[in-house]
Motif scaffolding. Structure first.
Motif, PDB file in Angstrom:
ATOM      1  N   TYR A   1       1.355  14.449   0.017  1.00 48.75           N
ATOM      2  CA  TYR A   1       1.420  13.265   1.005  1.00 48.75           C
ATOM      3  C   TYR A   1       0.453  13.986   2.119  1.00 48.75           C
ATOM      4  O   TYR A   1      -0.345  13.327   2.714  1.00 48.75           O
ATOM      5  CB  TYR A   1       2.676  12.981   1.693  1.00 48.75           C
TER       6      TYR A   1
ATOM      7  N   GLU B   1       0.916   4.084  -2.950  1.00 54.28           N
ATOM      8  CA  GLU B   1       0.775   5.596  -2.479  1.00 54.28           C
ATOM      9  C   GLU B   1       1.872   6.240  -3.047  1.00 54.28           C
ATOM     10  O   GLU B   1       1.700   7.365  -3.569  1.00 54.28           O
ATOM     11  CB  GLU B   1       0.470   5.494  -0.911  1.00 54.28           C
TER      12      GLU B   1
ATOM     13  N   ASP C   1       0.883  -0.892  -0.112  1.00 54.51           N
ATOM     14  CA  ASP C   1      -0.141   0.022  -0.015  1.00 54.51           C
ATOM     15  C   ASP C   1       0.908   1.356   0.035  1.00 54.51           C
ATOM     16  O   ASP C   1       0.516   2.166  -0.757  1.00 54.51           O
ATOM     17  CB  ASP C   1      -1.002   0.110   1.251  1.00 54.51           C
TER      18      ASP C   1
ATOM     19  N   CYS D   1      -3.112  14.141   1.284  1.00 60.06           N
ATOM     20  CA  CYS D   1      -3.986  12.908   1.281  1.00 60.06           C
ATOM     21  C   CYS D   1      -4.392  12.141   2.715  1.00 60.06           C
ATOM     22  O   CYS D   1      -5.159  11.888   2.628  1.00 60.06           O
ATOM     23  CB  CYS D   1      -2.938  11.606   0.370  1.00 60.06           C
TER      24      CYS D   1
END
Length: 168
Positions: free
Chosen positions: A161, A106, A102, A164
């Motif tokens: 980042y 990302e 993950d 998000c």
């Protein structure tokens, strides 16, 4: 096109095309194979390269089409026998493997949002381990521009980042 001219062209295009191959394949070994296949195809057509305005664009099209063709054909992956026979002594826990996958996905998504110049310099610095002077020499630009672009890329990744992670 003679050998020296082709080698010069290949050295100039190498960072950009290798970074592009890394984005297409995600695995370094596959990207290196794709890069070599791309350069081989360009070498085979060296007599016609003068007809193209942008050799970088041509190389990217060749790399993309080669990657698509490999994916369609099931992509043959070769592994040395001694590597295939190794039994890892320590495997990560399944949940840890999912977390790492993950995080990698990302990170890839964040990198794809960067402008190509920032993404290329960031990948050369952090994935290929080149220093600023080496990047500047490869890209034929001043070292100050590399530092500035690298700083802006890091800032943009940080912003992306944080945006998000605050949305969740």
């Amino acid at each position: 096109m003679d050998i020296k001219t082709f080698e010069h062209m290949a050295r100039q295009l190498s960072p950009s095309i290798m970074a592009f191959c890394l984005r297409l394949c995600r695995a370094r070994e596959e990207a290196e194979d794709l890069y070599q296949e791309t350069m081989l195809k360009m070498w085979r057509h060296r007599d016609h390269l003068d007809e193209y305005k942008s050799l970088e664009a041509l190389a990217k099209v060749i790399a993309r089409n080669t990657a698509i063709n490999q994916a369609r054909s099931g992509g043959v992956v070769t592994v040395a026998l001694d590597v295939a026979m190794e039994i890892p002594s320590h495997l990560p826990a399944p949940d840890q493997a999912l977390i790492e996958a993950d995080e990698e996905a990302e990170t890839d998504a964040l990198l794809r949002q960067l402008p190509e110049a920032q993404r290329t310099i960031l990948e050369l610095r952090h994935h290929q381990g080149l220093d600023n002077a080496e990047i500047a020499a490869l890209l034929c630009c001043p070292e100050g521009r590399v530092r500035t672009t690298l700083s802006r890329a890091r800032q943009r990744i940080r912003q992306l980042y944080l945006s998000c992670n605050t949305d969740h």
